[in-house]
Design a protein around this motif. Sequence first.
Motif, short mmCIF file in Angstrom:
data_model
loop_
_atom_site.label_atom_id
_atom_site.label_comp_id
_atom_site.label_asym_id
_atom_site.label_seq_id
_atom_site.Cartn_x
_atom_site.Cartn_y
_atom_site.Cartn_z
N ARG A 235 -6.80 0.99 13.67
CA ARG A 235 -6.25 -0.57 13.27
C ARG A 235 -5.11 -0.92 14.37
O ARG A 235 -4.94 -2.04 14.49
CB ARG A 235 -5.36 0.00 11.96
N ARG A 257 3.78 10.26 4.88
CA ARG A 257 4.47 9.10 4.07
C ARG A 257 4.66 7.94 5.45
O ARG A 257 4.23 6.82 5.03
CB ARG A 257 5.64 9.20 3.50
N GLN A 260 1.50 6.62 6.52
CA GLN A 260 0.81 5.78 5.54
C GLN A 260 1.63 4.18 5.65
O GLN A 260 0.90 3.19 5.43
CB GLN A 260 0.73 6.14 4.29
N GLN A 261 2.82 4.34 5.71
CA GLN A 261 3.56 3.01 5.72
C GLN A 261 3.33 2.26 6.73
O GLN A 261 3.19 1.02 6.74
CB GLN A 261 5.08 3.45 5.62
N LEU A 263 0.42 2.16 8.52
CA LEU A 263 -0.92 1.73 8.30
C LEU A 263 -0.79 0.48 7.28
O LEU A 263 -1.47 -0.51 7.54
CB LEU A 263 -1.67 2.81 7.75
N ASP A 264 -0.23 0.72 6.25
CA ASP A 264 0.18 -0.46 5.37
C ASP A 264 0.56 -1.91 5.72
O ASP A 264 0.49 -2.79 5.49
CB ASP A 264 0.92 0.01 4.02
N THR A 265 1.36 -1.81 6.92
CA THR A 265 1.91 -2.86 7.36
C THR A 265 0.93 -3.48 8.43
O THR A 265 1.31 -4.81 8.96
CB THR A 265 2.99 -2.78 8.37
N PRO B 287 -7.17 -1.35 4.31
CA PRO B 287 -6.35 -1.06 3.43
C PRO B 287 -7.24 -0.62 2.07
O PRO B 287 -7.02 -1.26 0.85
CB PRO B 287 -5.69 -2.37 2.93
N ASP B 289 -7.75 2.11 -1.28
CA ASP B 289 -7.44 3.10 -2.17
C ASP B 289 -8.41 4.45 -1.93
O ASP B 289 -9.21 4.41 -2.70
CB ASP B 289 -7.33 2.69 -3.43
N TYR B 297 -10.77 -1.54 -2.10
CA TYR B 297 -9.47 -1.91 -1.76
C TYR B 297 -8.39 -1.61 -2.46
O TYR B 297 -8.73 -1.33 -3.91
CB TYR B 297 -9.62 -3.59 -1.38
N ARG B 298 -7.16 -1.41 -1.98
CA ARG B 298 -6.10 -1.15 -2.89
C ARG B 298 -6.03 -2.44 -3.91
O ARG B 298 -6.38 -3.36 -3.92
CB ARG B 298 -4.71 -1.49 -2.33
#
Lengths: 273, 327
Positions: A235, A257, A260-261, A263-265, B287, B289, B297-298
């Motif tokens: 990513r 954590r 993961q944070q 990655l989520d952004t 993204p 789960d 996806y989540r």
Amino acid sequence: MIVFLMAMREEALPLIGYLGLQRSKQPTLFPVFRNGDTWLTVSGVGKVNAAAAATALFHVAQQARDAVWLNVGIAGHADLPVGTLRSAHTVTDRASGARWYPPQVLLAGIASSPLTSVDTPELGYPDESLYDMEGAGFYPAALRCSTAEAVQCLKVVSDTREHSVEHLSPRRIGELIDAHREAIADTGAALREATDSLRSARDTDPDVAALLTRHRFSVTQQRQLTRLAQRLAVRAPGQPLIDEAVARARSSRAVLRALQQRLDTLPMQLRTG
Amino acid sequence: MIYIEDALGGHPRAQRILARFPQATRVGCARYTEVFNPRAQNFRLQKRDPALLLAHKHRRLVLPAPPGYGIGGTHNYYFSHMLNCVYDCRYCFLQGMFRSAHYVVFVNYEDFATAIDSTLARHDGDHCWFFSGYDCDSLAYDPVTGFAEWALECFARRPRAHLELRTKSTQIRSLLAREPLPNVVVAFSFTPAGAHAALEHKVPSLNKRLAALRKLADAGWRIGLRFDPLIYSAGYAADYRQLFEQVFAAVPGSSVHSVSFGAFRLPRDFFKTLVSLYPREPLFAGPLDTAAATIGYRNDLEAELLDFCEVQLRDRVNADRLFRCLP
């Protein structure tokens, strides 16, 4: 990595020379020759020797998975011209009736034939099969070490109904293999390229190792860390795994954590680069 | 390379298929499972040059369709004349289900007809749906298998049986060669251009498929539109809006039998296999789960994607023809 397994020294010599292999100084059950990640072992004649030599080499050669395993040698055939190179699309153990089907997906340019492994030399050539004495020992043993597409038997016709095996000299055996040394080496290289692509896709970021030494990760957390690192590499290619937040993290859980944070952004793109 | 089960011998359909490949090496086997799916095979490597296997399907010829797979019918079944697909879609569950990428064609189509009759007999007087594109693309390999011609003949004689041919291909010759059947739906699957380019390797372009769809609609065939799986990306809203515009512009509303949509989802084990085959695939790094039993996806993104597409589709098709695929 490529592993060649040959029954006889006379078969092996042309490839040893062509590939620049040197006798290994390691104490080994069977003679082993090596140049970088190309290995060759001489098993001796017969299925048991072939299976044992394949197993022994697997352990000598760092137990590498997804390597290329090639059993190269001479074989009899009823009527194919002497000197013909074939891959085996079936390997049959005449004694037990067991049969394997090596997938012929990466062997463009080499025609294939069935191969029957016998316990004593086959002089009658009763059908259109190649006849050898190692394939059915080598194949199931090597199959435990790699993926079926990368485990192949390549045989050069040495004797036929019209050209008796009794007239086969050591020098002639060497000549038969030598005539195909390039094709054999090229086949190995093509298979290695394919299997290397599998392995390199699984390579993990060296920063993962660094993080594993900094914090105590459980086995499950190690898996999560590896996968998070892979996902971040896809990513956000080129960005270091250990950024400020990860460097500040005081525990394995905090590392996971933070990753993961991050990655989520990241915005989701279906193509990298 | 073509593997043939020994027992098939002179089976006429097997012979017809073999005749198309006179240069291919033919290898006999007792059962196709000796070649297909044993341990230590790599789907990704085999996909480079899959072999063809001709086999006989002995059992479980017609199976209940998974819940949520239907398009309005009560009794839903699927049958597979073929395993695997000529295309290479990165989201496809077949990569996770099979270790082999070889194409298996079950040549005993007539036994499928018998199994369909038995299924119909269990639902006396009721209509039943039979989905043919579950383990393969129904039409992509049709020039070799001749499946569509057989299937259309079969279903023409069974008005209580409804057939869905699901495809990403443009192989529609056998459909255009005959009068349309009221109990057959030809369903095309679509993703937006970006997802098509990134994920649907070897699949014909959107324009070619829309042209095929249009020809079928003009000939009177009933058309299904399948937006499944829905693929999430940063610009999904604009991408899907554009896709829906293109697709619905190509097919007259009166030809649309059904529209279905569903989010990208995979059983956990299949997903793990896919990740090990393609660890650098952006789709699997997305993204998702990854803690759930079914990977998707989540929840928040999946709901957003599904709701957006549902609103868009409701503007274009009546609610009674719109179906949300359940996970």
